[in-house]
Design a protein around this motif. Structure first.
Motif, short mmCIF file in Angstrom:
data_model
loop_
_atom_site.label_atom_id
_atom_site.label_comp_id
_atom_site.label_asym_id
_atom_site.label_seq_id
_atom_site.Cartn_x
_atom_site.Cartn_y
_atom_site.Cartn_z
N GLN A 27 0.83 -1.21 0.00
CA GLN A 27 0.00 0.00 0.00
C GLN A 27 0.86 1.26 0.00
O GLN A 27 0.58 2.23 -0.71
CB GLN A 27 -0.93 0.01 1.21
CG GLN A 27 -1.90 1.19 1.24
CD GLN A 27 -2.80 1.23 0.01
OE1 GLN A 27 -3.51 0.28 -0.26
NE2 GLN A 27 -2.75 2.33 -0.74
N THR A 28 1.93 1.24 0.80
CA THR A 28 2.84 2.39 0.83
C THR A 28 3.50 2.59 -0.52
O THR A 28 3.60 3.72 -1.03
CB THR A 28 3.91 2.21 1.92
OG1 THR A 28 3.27 2.13 3.19
CG2 THR A 28 4.88 3.38 1.92
N LEU A 29 3.95 1.49 -1.14
CA LEU A 29 4.56 1.59 -2.46
C LEU A 29 3.56 2.11 -3.48
O LEU A 29 3.91 2.90 -4.37
CB LEU A 29 5.10 0.22 -2.88
CG LEU A 29 6.36 -0.25 -2.14
CD1 LEU A 29 6.62 -1.72 -2.44
CD2 LEU A 29 7.56 0.58 -2.52
N SER A 30 2.31 1.67 -3.37
CA SER A 30 1.27 2.16 -4.27
C SER A 30 1.05 3.65 -4.09
O SER A 30 0.92 4.41 -5.06
CB SER A 30 -0.04 1.40 -4.02
OG SER A 30 -1.07 1.89 -4.83
N ASN A 31 1.03 4.09 -2.83
CA ASN A 31 0.86 5.53 -2.55
C ASN A 31 2.02 6.34 -3.12
O ASN A 31 1.82 7.44 -3.67
CB ASN A 31 0.75 5.77 -1.05
CG ASN A 31 -0.52 5.19 -0.46
OD1 ASN A 31 -1.48 4.90 -1.17
ND2 ASN A 31 -0.52 4.99 0.85
N LEU A 32 3.23 5.80 -3.00
CA LEU A 32 4.40 6.49 -3.56
C LEU A 32 4.29 6.58 -5.08
O LEU A 32 4.65 7.59 -5.68
CB LEU A 32 5.68 5.75 -3.16
CG LEU A 32 6.06 5.79 -1.68
CD1 LEU A 32 7.22 4.82 -1.40
CD2 LEU A 32 6.44 7.20 -1.25
N GLY A 33 3.78 5.52 -5.68
CA GLY A 33 3.61 5.52 -7.13
C GLY A 33 2.60 6.54 -7.60
O GLY A 33 2.65 7.00 -8.75
N GLU A 34 1.68 6.93 -6.72
CA GLU A 34 0.65 7.90 -7.09
C GLU A 34 1.11 9.34 -6.90
O GLU A 34 0.36 10.28 -7.22
CB GLU A 34 -0.61 7.63 -6.27
CG GLU A 34 -1.30 6.32 -6.65
CD GLU A 34 -2.45 5.97 -5.73
OE1 GLU A 34 -2.74 6.79 -4.83
OE2 GLU A 34 -3.04 4.89 -5.89
N ALA A 35 2.33 9.53 -6.40
CA ALA A 35 2.86 10.90 -6.27
C ALA A 35 2.86 11.57 -7.64
O ALA A 35 3.23 10.96 -8.65
CB ALA A 35 4.27 10.86 -5.71
N THR A 36 2.44 12.83 -7.67
CA THR A 36 2.28 13.51 -8.96
C THR A 36 3.59 13.91 -9.60
O THR A 36 3.66 14.10 -10.81
CB THR A 36 1.40 14.75 -8.80
OG1 THR A 36 1.98 15.60 -7.78
CG2 THR A 36 -0.01 14.35 -8.38
N ASP A 37 4.64 14.06 -8.77
CA ASP A 37 5.93 14.46 -9.33
C ASP A 37 7.05 14.06 -8.37
O ASP A 37 6.79 13.50 -7.29
CB ASP A 37 5.98 15.96 -9.63
CG ASP A 37 5.65 16.83 -8.41
OD1 ASP A 37 5.84 16.36 -7.26
OD2 ASP A 37 5.21 17.97 -8.60
N TYR A 38 8.26 14.36 -8.76
CA TYR A 38 9.44 13.97 -7.96
C TYR A 38 9.42 14.63 -6.59
O TYR A 38 9.71 13.98 -5.57
CB TYR A 38 10.71 14.35 -8.72
CG TYR A 38 11.97 14.22 -7.91
CD1 TYR A 38 12.48 12.97 -7.57
CD2 TYR A 38 12.66 15.36 -7.47
CE1 TYR A 38 13.64 12.85 -6.82
CE2 TYR A 38 13.81 15.24 -6.72
CZ TYR A 38 14.30 13.99 -6.39
OH TYR A 38 15.45 13.88 -5.65
N THR A 39 9.04 15.90 -6.53
CA THR A 39 9.04 16.61 -5.25
C THR A 39 8.07 15.97 -4.27
O THR A 39 8.39 15.77 -3.08
CB THR A 39 8.67 18.09 -5.46
OG1 THR A 39 9.62 18.69 -6.35
CG2 THR A 39 8.66 18.85 -4.15
N MET A 40 6.88 15.62 -4.74
CA MET A 40 5.91 14.97 -3.86
C MET A 40 6.40 13.59 -3.43
O MET A 40 6.20 13.19 -2.28
CB MET A 40 4.55 14.86 -4.55
CG MET A 40 3.48 14.19 -3.69
SD MET A 40 1.86 14.11 -4.48
CE MET A 40 1.40 15.85 -4.36
N LEU A 41 7.04 12.88 -4.33
CA LEU A 41 7.57 11.56 -3.98
C LEU A 41 8.59 11.66 -2.85
O LEU A 41 8.55 10.89 -1.89
CB LEU A 41 8.21 10.91 -5.22
CG LEU A 41 8.93 9.58 -4.98
CD1 LEU A 41 7.96 8.52 -4.48
CD2 LEU A 41 9.63 9.10 -6.25
#
Length: 364
Positions: A27-41
């Motif tokens: 779930q955490t990896l999925s949430n990271l994948g949904e980051a809109t850009d590098y800064t959000m990631l």
């Protein structure tokens, strides 16, 4: 050989369990994948166990390359702690397994020398081994040539291999023979260290590392044939004559030109889409390797359901952290380049099946 002592793993067991509990969930990896850009990631990653490493660098300096470098520090710390707390009889295996990061650093430095890179250009591509490294990396780069750099390694385990292969490098001006020689010597030394363990630990270590050796040797053989178009003799000479389930006769069959799809389906009957992957090798072989890595990861996770006081748990958690950082590296590079999820998701080792499924390639 020291006698096998399950109690010797008791002190390391709690630390291993903590490391395992800190692995990122799907779930955490999925949430990271949904980051809109590098800064959000990066912002989200700072809320995970990697935050303590990323926060050591100011945001303006936290480039994608530097972020990966900082995250790798967690893996280095995990290895050093594992080696320090491991029973004496198993320490050599962990030390040699850890050395594959230094081997990667050595190859990166040699490539830097060949193309004239500066230390600043190479430094943050390397694994951050710190005092654990035996490589005088900056001095090697400043030496200006591979021969002089090799002389700086006289007191390391790499010197005999490199000095022996230098003549061929000089003739071909290619690092390929040096890198092959280093790789073969490394995996031989790891294999031998496993067989020096007490009998019970040999079986435990081989359960985790055996498939890793097989995967490495198989991908060498396939790439030598598909990418480099090496001769049968060269493929045999540049691969390992031993394995866990992958036997020498299989490597020889690959070298001789036998149909790769049949070989792979026989070795890994659960693997999907093999023939389609082989039709487009530039992308397909990388995806094939990812499938093999997923199989290793599954075996590593399965080790935690078994008997706790054995070396397999140490090895498993270290490999799982390494594969997790590999996935995070894919995410960082993807977000930094605005790559759509359907392009990078198949290259993730740890993700939901739907997220990582590769579209079926045409057989036409």
């Amino acid at each position: 050989m020291a006698p096998y002592s399950p109690i010797s793993y008791a002190n390391a067991h709690a630390r291993v369990r903590i490391l395992y509990s800190q692995l990122l969930s799907l779930q955490t990896l999925s949430n990271l994948g949904e980051a809109t850009d590098y800064t959000m990631l990066i912002t989200q990653l700072k809320e995970t166990v990697y935050g303590q490493h990323l926060s050591k660098v100011s945001d303006p300096d936290l480039t994608p390359r530097r972020a990966v470098y900082q995250m790798r520090s967690r893996l280095v710390d995990a290895y050093l702690n594992a080696i320090h707390s491991a029973p004496a009889e198993s320490r050599a295996v962990l030390e040699i397994l850890f050395r594959h990061f230094e081997l990667d650093n050595l190859k990166a430095i040699l490539r830097g020398i060949l193309i004239g890179s500066s230390w600043d250009e190479v430094n943050y591509v390397l694994f951050p081994l710190g005092p654990a490294s035996t490589l005088p990396g900056e001095a090697m780069l400043e030496s200006g040539n591979v021969g002089a750099a090799t002389e700086l390694l006289r007191n390391t385990p790499y010197y005999p291999v490199l000095s022996h292969a230098l003549q061929r490098f000089s003739a071909e001006q290619s690092l390929f023979p040096l890198e092959v020689a280093l790789d073969l010597e490394y995996w031989r030394s790891l294999w031998e260290s496993i067989h020096r363990l007490p009998v019970q630990d040999q079986s435990s270590a081989m359960h985790i590392l055996g498939p890793l050796v097989d995967m490495t040797n198989l991908m060498w053989a396939v790439r030598y044939r598909v990418y480099h178009h090496l001769s049968e003799e060269e493929i045999i000479n540049y691969t390992l004559p031993f394995g866990y389930h992958l036997q020498d006769e299989t490597i020889r069959a690959i070298a001789a030109g036998s149909e790769l799809g049949n070989i792979l389906e026989k070795l890994y009957p659960d693997m999907s889409n093999v023939n389609a992957l082989l039709q487009q090798p530039e992308r397909g072989l990388s995806l094939l390797e990812i499938q093999l890595q997923r199989s290793v990861a599954q075996r590593c996770r399965g080790a935690f359901a078994g008997y706790p006081f054995q070396i397999s748990l140490e090895l498993a958690v270290l490999l799982l952290i390494e594969m997790e950082i590999q996935d995070l590296t894919v995410l960082i590079e993807a977000k930094a380049s605005n790559m759509p999820a359907e392009e990078y998701a198949p290259f993730l080792i740890n993700a939901s099946e739907s997220a990582t499924r590769e579209p079926v390639m045409s057989h036409a």
